[in-house]
Design a protein around this motif. Sequence first.
Motif, mmCIF file in Angstrom:
data_model
loop_
_atom_site.group_PDB
_atom_site.id
_atom_site.type_symbol
_atom_site.label_atom_id
_atom_site.label_comp_id
_atom_site.label_asym_id
_atom_site.label_seq_id
_atom_site.Cartn_x
_atom_site.Cartn_y
_atom_site.Cartn_z
ATOM 1 N N GLN A 1 0.827 -1.197 0.000
ATOM 2 C CA GLN A 1 0.000 0.000 0.000
ATOM 3 C C GLN A 1 0.863 1.250 0.000
ATOM 4 O OE1 GLN A 1 -2.597 -0.293 3.393
ATOM 5 N NE2 GLN A 1 -4.002 -1.675 2.364
ATOM 6 N N LEU A 2 0.397 2.286 -0.699
ATOM 7 C CA LEU A 2 1.097 3.562 -0.708
ATOM 8 C C LEU A 2 0.647 4.379 0.496
ATOM 9 C CD1 LEU A 2 2.906 5.718 -1.816
ATOM 10 C CD2 LEU A 2 1.128 6.339 -3.477
ATOM 11 N N LYS A 3 1.475 4.379 1.534
ATOM 12 C CA LYS A 3 1.217 5.162 2.739
ATOM 13 C C LYS A 3 2.257 6.280 2.752
ATOM 14 C CE LYS A 3 0.484 2.672 6.439
ATOM 15 N NZ LYS A 3 0.648 1.611 7.475
ATOM 16 N N LYS A 4 1.836 7.472 2.340
ATOM 17 C CA LYS A 4 2.777 8.566 2.097
ATOM 18 C C LYS A 4 3.102 9.343 3.374
ATOM 19 C CE LYS A 4 0.291 10.303 -1.320
ATOM 20 N NZ LYS A 4 -0.122 11.125 -2.503
ATOM 21 N N SER A 5 4.394 9.552 3.562
ATOM 22 C CA SER A 5 4.900 10.305 4.700
ATOM 23 C C SER A 5 5.940 11.304 4.186
ATOM 24 C CB SER A 5 5.528 9.342 5.719
ATOM 25 O OG SER A 5 6.247 10.044 6.710
ATOM 26 N N VAL A 6 6.237 12.304 5.007
ATOM 27 C CA VAL A 6 7.249 13.292 4.639
ATOM 28 C C VAL A 6 8.068 13.650 5.873
ATOM 29 C CG1 VAL A 6 5.670 15.245 5.031
ATOM 30 C CG2 VAL A 6 7.647 15.532 3.515
ATOM 31 N N ARG A 7 9.358 13.857 5.667
ATOM 32 C CA ARG A 7 10.220 14.323 6.763
ATOM 33 C C ARG A 7 9.936 15.800 6.994
ATOM 34 N NH1 ARG A 7 15.486 16.559 7.463
ATOM 35 N NH2 ARG A 7 15.773 16.648 5.192
ATOM 36 N N LEU A 8 9.451 16.132 8.184
ATOM 37 C CA LEU A 8 9.023 17.508 8.451
ATOM 38 C C LEU A 8 10.143 18.517 8.240
ATOM 39 C CD1 LEU A 8 6.642 17.612 11.552
ATOM 40 C CD2 LEU A 8 6.092 17.909 9.142
ATOM 41 N N GLU A 9 11.359 18.185 8.662
ATOM 42 C CA GLU A 9 12.463 19.135 8.531
ATOM 43 C C GLU A 9 12.730 19.505 7.073
ATOM 44 O OE1 GLU A 9 15.568 18.861 12.156
ATOM 45 O OE2 GLU A 9 15.639 17.177 10.767
ATOM 46 N N ALA A 10 12.419 18.590 6.140
ATOM 47 C CA ALA A 10 12.645 18.871 4.734
ATOM 48 C C ALA A 10 11.762 20.014 4.240
ATOM 49 C CB ALA A 10 12.388 17.620 3.896
ATOM 50 N N LEU A 11 10.665 20.283 4.932
ATOM 51 C CA LEU A 11 9.759 21.362 4.530
ATOM 52 C C LEU A 11 10.278 22.736 4.937
ATOM 53 C CD1 LEU A 11 6.406 19.588 5.411
ATOM 54 C CD2 LEU A 11 7.323 20.020 3.125
ATOM 55 N N GLN A 12 11.208 22.767 5.899
ATOM 56 C CA GLN A 12 11.923 23.986 6.294
ATOM 57 C C GLN A 12 10.979 25.131 6.693
ATOM 58 O OE1 GLN A 12 15.559 24.929 4.164
ATOM 59 N NE2 GLN A 12 15.308 23.105 2.888
ATOM 60 N N LEU B 1 1.441 22.029 5.869
ATOM 61 C CA LEU B 1 1.903 21.834 4.500
ATOM 62 C C LEU B 1 1.977 20.349 4.155
ATOM 63 C CD1 LEU B 1 2.928 22.887 1.834
ATOM 64 C CD2 LEU B 1 5.204 23.144 2.858
ATOM 65 N N ALA B 2 2.405 19.524 5.104
ATOM 66 C CA ALA B 2 2.457 18.077 4.866
ATOM 67 C C ALA B 2 1.081 17.548 4.491
ATOM 68 C CB ALA B 2 2.983 17.355 6.102
ATOM 69 N N ALA B 3 0.063 18.002 5.204
ATOM 70 C CA ALA B 3 -1.305 17.572 4.901
ATOM 71 C C ALA B 3 -1.736 18.073 3.526
ATOM 72 C CB ALA B 3 -2.256 18.083 5.978
ATOM 73 N N GLN B 4 -1.389 19.304 3.201
ATOM 74 C CA GLN B 4 -1.749 19.863 1.895
ATOM 75 C C GLN B 4 -1.091 19.089 0.754
ATOM 76 O OE1 GLN B 4 -0.570 23.969 2.226
ATOM 77 N NE2 GLN B 4 -2.348 24.545 3.458
ATOM 78 N N LEU B 5 0.119 18.573 0.991
ATOM 79 C CA LEU B 5 0.835 17.812 -0.032
ATOM 80 C C LEU B 5 0.264 16.407 -0.225
ATOM 81 C CD1 LEU B 5 4.535 18.803 0.783
ATOM 82 C CD2 LEU B 5 3.191 19.503 -1.207
ATOM 83 N N GLY B 6 -0.599 15.975 0.687
ATOM 84 C CA GLY B 6 -1.208 14.659 0.564
ATOM 85 C C GLY B 6 -0.593 13.592 1.434
ATOM 86 N N ALA B 7 0.285 14.002 2.363
ATOM 87 C CA ALA B 7 0.868 13.024 3.284
ATOM 88 C C ALA B 7 -0.175 12.562 4.288
ATOM 89 C CB ALA B 7 2.059 13.634 4.015
ATOM 90 N N CYS B 8 -0.041 11.322 4.729
ATOM 91 C CA CYS B 8 -0.898 10.832 5.815
ATOM 92 C C CYS B 8 -0.101 10.667 7.100
ATOM 93 C CB CYS B 8 -1.577 9.527 5.419
ATOM 94 S SG CYS B 8 -0.454 8.155 5.093
ATOM 95 N N ALA B 9 1.231 10.937 7.017
ATOM 96 C CA ALA B 9 2.082 10.800 8.199
ATOM 97 C C ALA B 9 3.333 11.650 8.018
ATOM 98 C CB ALA B 9 2.451 9.339 8.434
ATOM 99 N N VAL B 10 4.088 11.801 9.109
ATOM 100 C CA VAL B 10 5.289 12.636 9.087
ATOM 101 C C VAL B 10 6.419 11.962 9.865
ATOM 102 C CG1 VAL B 10 4.021 14.804 8.847
ATOM 103 C CG2 VAL B 10 4.536 13.923 11.139
ATOM 104 N N GLU B 11 7.638 12.388 9.545
ATOM 105 C CA GLU B 11 8.824 12.014 10.328
ATOM 106 C C GLU B 11 9.217 13.211 11.183
ATOM 107 O OE1 GLU B 11 13.632 11.326 9.764
ATOM 108 O OE2 GLU B 11 12.312 10.974 8.048
ATOM 109 N N ILE B 12 9.474 12.959 12.464
ATOM 110 C CA ILE B 12 9.831 14.020 13.411
ATOM 111 C C ILE B 12 11.202 13.724 14.005
ATOM 112 C CG2 ILE B 12 9.229 15.121 15.603
ATOM 113 C CD1 ILE B 12 6.296 14.474 14.991
ATOM 114 N N ASN B 13 12.042 14.750 14.080
ATOM 115 C CA ASN B 13 13.384 14.620 14.643
ATOM 116 C C ASN B 13 13.331 14.885 16.144
ATOM 117 O OD1 ASN B 13 16.123 15.173 15.457
ATOM 118 N ND2 ASN B 13 16.643 15.447 13.309
ATOM 119 N N ALA B 14 13.750 13.898 16.943
ATOM 120 C CA ALA B 14 13.684 14.018 18.403
ATOM 121 C C ALA B 14 14.876 14.750 18.989
ATOM 122 C CB ALA B 14 13.565 12.632 19.040
#
Length: 263
Positions: free
Chosen positions: A3-14, A23-36
């Motif tokens: 299945q295509l479950k799209k995620s994006v690394r938040l830091e890449a959005l700057q 913005l991640a939601a607007q791009l169509g992501a259903c999940a994100v990566e967060i740097n701890a």
Amino acid sequence: MLQLKKSVRLEALQRPFRQSLELAAQLGACAVEINARTELRPQDLSQTGLRQIRKWLDDYQLKVALISYPTRRGYHVSEDLQRRLDGARAALTLAGQFQCRTVSLTSHPLPAAEDLDSRDRLVEALTDLANFSWRAGAWGALRTGAESTDNLQSILQQLPEHGLGIDFDPAGLVIGGQDAVAAMRQLGARVMHFRARDATRDFAAGRGLEVPMGRGSVDFVALLGALEEHQYQGYLTVDRQTTAESAAVDLAQSFEYLDNLFG
């Protein structure tokens, strides 16, 4: 079927954290990566703050695909090792609080086979994190890169099968001069997370370069086929090193490339 479950690394959005979620939601992501280490530091996050982040995620209908915890030194280096282990445990705990099942750990250049003391220290540290993961509710995942997959696999074979897997970064492998498809054949059964990132080798300069998805040497069709064979159920996280001005466009193009692959 994969299945295509799209995620994006938040830091890449700057952008600031909440704007990045929007913005991640607007791009169509259903999940994100967060740097701890740089975005949500567990030691700075109160219960009130945690509830607020959860609300924002709910508002934008986003899950947390991955928590990353990069470190400058590997887990075989004795200097400040306890601090790194404590930080990794905190990142695993944070992932569990977000119902996220994976924490990406930097693999670093692993010690050579003949460096027995460092190898033993590494195996002991990673075994500790693997066992802790059961209590945290999330798995650690070593990110692929310049490190030899043979060396990485030899370490994995000494660790418990529970609690520790692979954050598969095909671009990192190509930049490191390795064959991503061959690496998937070796490591595919333990892939916990997949980075949708492309790269090519600049043979004249003797180095690898990240490029837009579909313009490099990563064989995504073969890699996604292998993930399907291994019944991978996780996210595909787009991740580009880009400028703030072009980040949204570049990452949208990555999502479009994925959409076309899944046709």
